[in-house]
Design a protein around this motif. Sequence first.
Motif, PDB file in Angstrom:
ATOM      1  N   GLU A  11       0.809  -1.224   0.000  1.00 27.87           N
ATOM      2  CA  GLU A  11       0.000   0.000   0.000  1.00 27.87           C
ATOM      3  C   GLU A  11       0.841   1.273   0.000  1.00 27.87           C
ATOM      4  O   GLU A  11       0.383   2.340  -0.416  1.00 27.87           O
ATOM      5  CB  GLU A  11      -0.921  -0.004   1.228  1.00 27.87           C
ATOM      6  CG  GLU A  11      -2.029   1.014   1.127  1.00 27.87           C
ATOM      7  CD  GLU A  11      -2.778   1.167   2.421  1.00 27.87           C
ATOM      8  OE1 GLU A  11      -2.169   1.057   3.487  1.00 27.87           O
ATOM      9  OE2 GLU A  11      -3.992   1.399   2.362  1.00 27.87           O
ATOM     10  N   LEU A  14       0.915   3.168  -3.155  1.00 28.91           N
ATOM     11  CA  LEU A  14      -0.349   3.609  -3.757  1.00 28.91           C
ATOM     12  C   LEU A  14      -0.306   5.068  -4.235  1.00 28.91           C
ATOM     13  O   LEU A  14      -0.688   5.374  -5.364  1.00 28.91           O
ATOM     14  CB  LEU A  14      -1.498   3.403  -2.769  1.00 28.91           C
ATOM     15  CG  LEU A  14      -2.885   3.805  -3.271  1.00 28.91           C
ATOM     16  CD1 LEU A  14      -3.300   2.967  -4.471  1.00 28.91           C
ATOM     17  CD2 LEU A  14      -3.924   3.652  -2.156  1.00 28.91           C
ATOM     18  N   PRO A  33     -10.083  -1.366  -1.191  1.00 25.77           N
ATOM     19  CA  PRO A  33      -9.308  -2.182  -0.258  1.00 25.77           C
ATOM     20  C   PRO A  33      -9.494  -3.645  -0.650  1.00 25.77           C
ATOM     21  O   PRO A  33     -10.587  -4.032  -1.080  1.00 25.77           O
ATOM     22  CB  PRO A  33      -9.944  -1.880   1.106  1.00 25.77           C
ATOM     23  CG  PRO A  33     -11.273  -1.294   0.803  1.00 25.77           C
ATOM     24  CD  PRO A  33     -11.245  -0.731  -0.584  1.00 25.77           C
ATOM     25  N   ARG A  61      -2.676  -4.600   3.894  1.00 27.63           N
ATOM     26  CA  ARG A  61      -3.491  -3.540   3.321  1.00 27.63           C
ATOM     27  C   ARG A  61      -3.217  -3.452   1.819  1.00 27.63           C
ATOM     28  O   ARG A  61      -2.620  -2.506   1.348  1.00 27.63           O
ATOM     29  CB  ARG A  61      -3.220  -2.227   4.022  1.00 27.63           C
ATOM     30  CG  ARG A  61      -3.599  -2.296   5.500  1.00 27.63           C
ATOM     31  CD  ARG A  61      -3.212  -1.039   6.243  1.00 27.63           C
ATOM     32  NE  ARG A  61      -3.866   0.141   5.737  1.00 27.63           N
ATOM     33  CZ  ARG A  61      -5.118   0.512   6.037  1.00 27.63           C
ATOM     34  NH1 ARG A  61      -5.835  -0.231   6.851  1.00 27.63           N
ATOM     35  NH2 ARG A  61      -5.634   1.603   5.556  1.00 27.63           N
ATOM     36  N   SER A  62      -3.618  -4.498   1.141  1.00 22.45           N
ATOM     37  CA  SER A  62      -3.451  -4.452  -0.310  1.00 22.45           C
ATOM     38  C   SER A  62      -4.615  -3.679  -0.920  1.00 22.45           C
ATOM     39  O   SER A  62      -5.656  -3.492  -0.287  1.00 22.45           O
ATOM     40  CB  SER A  62      -3.367  -5.863  -0.880  1.00 22.45           C
ATOM     41  OG  SER A  62      -4.595  -6.528  -0.729  1.00 22.45           O
ATOM     42  N   ARG A  63      -4.414  -3.216  -2.115  1.00 22.19           N
ATOM     43  CA  ARG A  63      -5.446  -2.447  -2.808  1.00 22.19           C
ATOM     44  C   ARG A  63      -5.616  -2.973  -4.225  1.00 22.19           C
ATOM     45  O   ARG A  63      -4.673  -3.484  -4.824  1.00 22.19           O
ATOM     46  CB  ARG A  63      -5.041  -0.961  -2.920  1.00 22.19           C
ATOM     47  CG  ARG A  63      -4.859  -0.266  -1.589  1.00 22.19           C
ATOM     48  CD  ARG A  63      -6.164  -0.090  -0.850  1.00 22.19           C
ATOM     49  NE  ARG A  63      -5.974   0.710   0.337  1.00 22.19           N
ATOM     50  CZ  ARG A  63      -6.500   1.929   0.497  1.00 22.19           C
ATOM     51  NH1 ARG A  63      -7.260   2.452  -0.443  1.00 22.19           N
ATOM     52  NH2 ARG A  63      -6.271   2.601   1.602  1.00 22.19           N
TER      53      ARG A  63
END
Lengths: 111, 154
Positions: A11, A14, A33, A61-63
Motif C-alpha cells: 500500500e 499507492l 481495499p 493492506r493491499s489495494r
Amino acid sequence: MKLIMIFLLDEKRLDDIVSLMVEAGISQASILPSEGLGEYLAKEVPIFAGLRQLFTDTRSRSRTIMALAEDEATVQNFRKLLAIEGLSFTAPGAGVMITLPVDSIQKPPSD
Amino acid sequence: MKIVKIYELLEPENITLDIEASSKESLVRELVSLLGRSGKVKDEAALIEEAMRRERVGTTGLGDGIAIPHARTDLVKGIAVAFGLSRRGIEFAALDGRPVHVVLFFAIPAEAVREYLMLLAHTARLFKKKDFVEHLMACTSPEQVIATFARYEE
C-alpha cells in the motif's frame, strides 16, 4: 479503451502509482481495499488455518485499482512512468498489473 | 494523450532567477506579471485573485523550498507557465513552514481538467527529485532552467 487492473500488495506505493496514472492521462479509476486469496483463506476458512503462519497478525493492506485508459498510448505512457520511477510490477512482492481491452462502455458523454 | 512537458511551455521571458517578492501575494503578482509578457494572460489582476483563491483552499507550498501556485481559469489562452528562483527564500506558509526558493506558477484553461491533473502530478513528481531542485538552484540563465527541465523530463 483499456481497463487497467492493478492488484497492489504494498500500500505504501499507492500514492505514487495513482499520481503516475494521473500524469499519464488516466483520470477515471476506483481504488478498493482488498485481500489476497491466501490471506483470506488462512484467516477466514478454518481448513486452511495452517496457512496463517505465512501472514502477520494484522491484515495486510493491499489495494485493487481499476482504471480506464483512453487508448493503448495512455497505457504505454503509464508503463513508461512506472519504469522511470522504479515502480514496475516485475519486482517480487509488488503485485500484478494487467490490461484488458474494453469492448463496450456506457457512461455520460462528458466523463 | 501526450504527457505535458514544462520545458516545452517555458519561455526565457517567463523565468526569473532573482525573485524580488517577499510575500506569497507579491510573489504570485510577480510571476503573473512575467506570464503577461507572453501575451497569454487576459486579465492579470483577476488571475492573481484566482491563484490567491486557490491558495486559500490549501497552500501549494509543498515543503523543501518548493511551491507550485496555480489556477484553473479561462483568464489564460492555453497553458501558461512561469518559473522563479529566490536565493533568500520567501515566506509562503508552506507545509513544512520553511521559506520557498523554487516556484513554478501555472495557469490552465478551466475546461482542460485532465491536462490540469496531468500537469500537477507531473510537476509534483519532478520536484520530489532533490538533485533536480539542486540543479535548478544552480542555474544562472533562463536557458539553463529550460535545459534542466528538459533533461529531467525527457
